[in-house]
Design an enzyme around this catalytic site. Sequence first.
Site, PDB file in Angstrom:
ATOM      1  N   GLU A  78     -12.569 -32.125  11.905  1.00 47.35           N
ATOM      2  CA  GLU A  78     -11.636 -31.780  12.977  1.00 47.35           C
ATOM      3  C   GLU A  78     -12.331 -30.995  14.089  1.00 47.35           C
ATOM      4  OE1 GLU A  78      -8.822 -33.075  13.137  1.00 47.35           O
ATOM      5  OE2 GLU A  78      -8.436 -33.709  11.073  1.00 47.35           O
ATOM      6  N   CYS A 141      -2.443 -27.785   7.485  1.00 45.25           N
ATOM      7  CA  CYS A 141      -3.891 -27.847   7.725  1.00 45.25           C
ATOM      8  C   CYS A 141      -4.245 -27.322   9.108  1.00 45.25           C
ATOM      9  CB  CYS A 141      -4.406 -29.280   7.548  1.00 45.25           C
ATOM     10  SG  CYS A 141      -4.384 -29.805   5.823  1.00 45.25           S
ATOM     11  N   HIS A 165     -10.769 -33.040   6.970  1.00 49.03           N
ATOM     12  CA  HIS A 165      -9.710 -33.783   6.283  1.00 49.03           C
ATOM     13  C   HIS A 165     -10.340 -34.866   5.415  1.00 49.03           C
ATOM     14  CE1 HIS A 165      -5.989 -32.538   8.705  1.00 49.03           C
ATOM     15  NE2 HIS A 165      -5.599 -32.522   7.448  1.00 49.03           N
TER      16      HIS A 165
HETATM   17  N1  PCA Z   1      -2.959 -31.596   3.900  1.00 44.83           N
HETATM   18  C1  PCA Z   1      -1.856 -31.161   4.716  1.00 44.83           C
HETATM   19  C2  PCA Z   1      -1.553 -29.760   4.251  1.00 44.83           C
HETATM   20  C3  PCA Z   1      -2.260 -29.587   2.956  1.00 44.83           C
HETATM   21  C4  PCA Z   1      -3.189 -30.728   2.870  1.00 44.83           C
HETATM   22  O1  PCA Z   1      -4.037 -30.905   1.992  1.00 44.83           O
HETATM   23  C5  PCA Z   1      -2.109 -31.300   6.218  1.00 44.83           C
HETATM   24  O2  PCA Z   1      -2.855 -32.214   6.623  1.00 44.83           O
HETATM   25  O3  PCA Z   1      -1.566 -30.532   6.996  1.00 44.83           O
END
Ligand code: PCA
Length: 201
Positions: A78, A141, A165
């Site tokens: 990200e 996240c 991610h």
């Molecule tokens: N993914 C979610 C919140 C926790 C996770 O593992 C997200 O992308 O916000």
Amino acid sequence: MKVLMTGFEPFGGEMVNPAWEAVKLLPDLIAGAEIIKLQIPTAFSDSVSAVEEGILRYRPDVVISVGQAGGRSCVTVEKVAINLADAGIPDNAGEQPVDEPLQADGPAAYFASIPVKKIVENVCGHGIPCHISYTAGTYVCNCVMYHVLHLAAVRYPGIRAGFIHVPYSAEQAVGKPAGTPFMPLETIAESLEYAVEAVIC
Ligand code: PCA
């Protein structure tokens, strides 16, 4: 050098969170850096306090938070976190903020302070697909990424932080519609290892 790696609890009806499962698979030392692994709640308020407790306890040089992005086909690094909470589903504590700022007096966004492009190049260079992402979403996240960068900006100067991610693991794709993207957990963990290497070296 100390790297704090956080991974979330399962959420949204999943039995596991591949982020935490992959973080757990990491070695305790990568390129000479000590790797500290911390599971954090998938909840807006509790996640942020858990990461800050981790920062106070371990005094890391780098914080990399890792979360599941079901539907993405590979690990994504990200670039930006935005000052917005807009939850499509309640978090694990039952909170569901809609169209709210994360930090009333905070900037609209923070860029990751880990070298996003270098990470992507290192992972891809080892034969594993990896991309930059320009949205961490508006759920927990993004909240953690924003708050850790905010904490680094106002309270813990010197900490570098970012967010990665990861896709569903293979076991999570079982029973989901054909074509659901996934990656074996070991490959996700390898990607994270190369990501850390790029930050350290
Ligand atoms: N993914 C979610 C919140 C926790 C996770 O593992 C997200 O992308 O916000």
